[in-house]
Design an enzyme around this catalytic site. Structure first.
Site, PDB file in Angstrom:
ATOM      1  N   TYR A  82      -4.701   8.127   4.007  1.00  0.00           N
ATOM      2  CA  TYR A  82      -4.190   7.649   2.725  1.00  0.00           C
ATOM      3  C   TYR A  82      -5.328   7.036   1.939  1.00  0.00           C
ATOM      4  CZ  TYR A  82      -4.147   2.499   2.844  1.00  0.00           C
ATOM      5  OH  TYR A  82      -4.513   1.178   2.832  1.00  0.00           O
TER       6      TYR A  82
ATOM      7  N   PHE B  86       0.696  -4.057   6.307  1.00  0.00           N
ATOM      8  CA  PHE B  86       0.891  -2.890   7.179  1.00  0.00           C
ATOM      9  C   PHE B  86      -0.431  -2.418   7.783  1.00  0.00           C
ATOM     10  CE2 PHE B  86       0.782   1.721   7.630  1.00  0.00           C
ATOM     11  CZ  PHE B  86       1.897   1.985   8.409  1.00  0.00           C
ATOM     12  N   ASP B  87      -1.466  -2.283   6.956  1.00  0.00           N
ATOM     13  CA  ASP B  87      -2.770  -1.809   7.444  1.00  0.00           C
ATOM     14  C   ASP B  87      -3.323  -2.700   8.539  1.00  0.00           C
ATOM     15  OD1 ASP B  87      -2.233  -1.004   4.700  1.00  0.00           O
ATOM     16  OD2 ASP B  87      -4.231  -0.118   4.688  1.00  0.00           O
ATOM     17  N   THR B  88      -3.294  -4.017   8.263  1.00  0.00           N
ATOM     18  CA  THR B  88      -3.852  -4.964   9.214  1.00  0.00           C
ATOM     19  C   THR B  88      -3.098  -4.924  10.535  1.00  0.00           C
ATOM     20  OG1 THR B  88      -4.557  -6.435   7.417  1.00  0.00           O
ATOM     21  CG2 THR B  88      -4.357  -7.398   9.617  1.00  0.00           C
TER      22      THR B  88
END
Length: 424
Positions: free
Chosen positions: A114, A206-208
């Site tokens: 993404y 979310f990424d972390t």
């Protein structure tokens, strides 16, 4: 920790290079958007042109609309109809994490990526980002703006926030990846299938959360230095996002501390080298790592013991001080070795382990008390420094036996199950 190369139930297979399947894109690049009617068209067309020119495998671009209220859905639908390899999907709830989870969970592409719609990251980093995943070398890949070789153009405020956030991650969750927030990431599909159900956040954290859990599970994260230019028109609310991130860190840190996450399901066996796949029966598995952990815990426990002994010795006799200091340090030692050396998580059998640890403590007490008794018989008034020297020597002798008892009796490795345990 076992190094068995055969995957256990539900475990990931060994990494291997991807074999393209006819009719299936190798790469699916997701662009999550919210009210981006102006930038979406130029972004998608520029990305499509770049992939067509540089990417050697079939690809797809997926526009994930996060409940936009402007003309973004119409623009996305028009791009999907006009540009080959572009599709769009609509979500009725906001959240970048929710969008990525939805698209990644249903994509058949073996590599999922993404990037932000503003294309702040130089697209020349895209192929280096996904290449380690295609080759089978890595499980996830991230762009980093904090590497020495990265070139970044942004204001002092955003620079400070980014570096402070990553410093906080390192200190609170022991993260070793350098840049959690760069909107430029990729993951292998089989890893995403196992990892996404463990990730709770649906927004910017979310990424972390994804990266922290992947790192704690022992998955390989590849980092790519990127050239990055800040988007001055970003709609991210820094204060609100920071508060949500802090709550996310607390939640994830607590879950990791109590062993509530089944990260053993993400364990990878070794690769295709036959030397890695052949178990050597004469070499105990995980011995080197356990010895290192045991020594580190033992050093700290010895320092704690000496401090306690010195504190108690001023008010009670040497035997009572030794027993009290050894008891307290033994409880701490067993708990630390349980978690850090032998990788046992959760509360199952914790009481039993402490009881067995106290038996081991009794052996250490006998050795150290016997040493003190022998010293007392040899001299009527031994110096405090002499007492400490004798106790250290006796503790070193007891340490070897304690490690053997811990490994063979208190925390034995159970065949067929991961040694890092037990959150049942």
């Amino acid at each position: 920790m076992p190094t068995d190369t055969s995957p256990g139930p539900g475990a990931l297979p060994a990494r291997a290079p991807l074999a393209p399947v006819p009719g299936v894109p190798v790469l699916d690049v997701v662009i999550p958007v919210f009210n981006e009617e102006k930038d979406l068209g130029p972004c998608v067309r520029r990305l499509h042109e770049h992939l067509t020119r540089t990417f050697p495998y079939p690809f797809r671009i997926t526009i994930a609309d996060n409940a936009s209220t402007d003309r973004t859905p119409e623009v996305a639908a028009g791009l999907a109809a006009a540009v080959d390899g572009v599709r769009s999907t609509r979500l009725e709830e906001k959240g970048r994490g929710r969008a990525l989870r939805t698209v990644w969970s249903h994509s058949e592409a073996p590599v999922l990526a993404y990037m932000d719609v503003d294309l702040s990251t130089d697209l020349n980093a895209l192929l280096p980002l996904v290449a380690p995943l295609i080759s089978g070398h890595s499980d996830l890949a991230i762009g980093t703006r904090l590497a020495r070789s990265s070139r970044v153009v942004r204001g002092a405020k955003r620079e400070f926030v980014s570096r402070a956030y990553n410093l906080l991650l390192r200190s609170s969750l022991s993260a070793r990846f350098s840049d959690a927030q760069c909107g430029f990431k990729a993951i292998r599909r089989e890893v995403a299938q196992r990892l996404l159900p463990l990730v709770e956040d649906t927004g910017w954290f979310f990424d972390t959360e994804l990266l922290v859990l992947a790192e704690r599970a022992g998955l390989r994260i590849h980092e790519v230095p990127v050239d990055w230019v800040d988007d001055p028109d970003t709609t991210v609310h820094i204060a609100r996002t920071a508060a949500e991130d802090l709550r996310g860190m607390w939640r994830v840190g607590r879950a990791l501390a109590i062993g509530a996450l089944p990260l053993d399901r993400l364990a990878r066996p070794f690769g295709d080298d036959p030397r890695d796949r052949t178990a050597l029966p004469e070499v105990p598995r995980g011995l080197a790592r356990q010895l290192l952990g045991f020594c580190a815990v033992g050093l700290l426990s010895t320092l704690l013991y000496l401090l306690l002994y010195s504190a108690f010795r001023s008010s009670v006799g040497p035997q009572a001080a030794n027993a009290a200091a050894l008891l307290l340090s033994a409880v701490a030692n067993t708990a630390a070795n349980r978690r850090l050396t032998f990788g046992v998580r959760g509360r199952a059998r914790a009481v039993r382990h402490q009881a067995q640890g106290l038996v081991v403590f009794g052996i250490g007490l006998a050795l150290t008390s016997g040493s003190l008794a022998a010293l007392g018989a040899a001299t009527t008034a031994p110096a405090h420094a002499t007492e400490l020297t004798v106790l250290i020597t006796a503790n070193l002798a007891a340490t070897v036996l304690r490690f053997l008892l811990f490994r063979a009796w208190v925390f034995p490795e159970r065949r067929g199950t991961p040694a890092k345990d037990d959150h049942r």
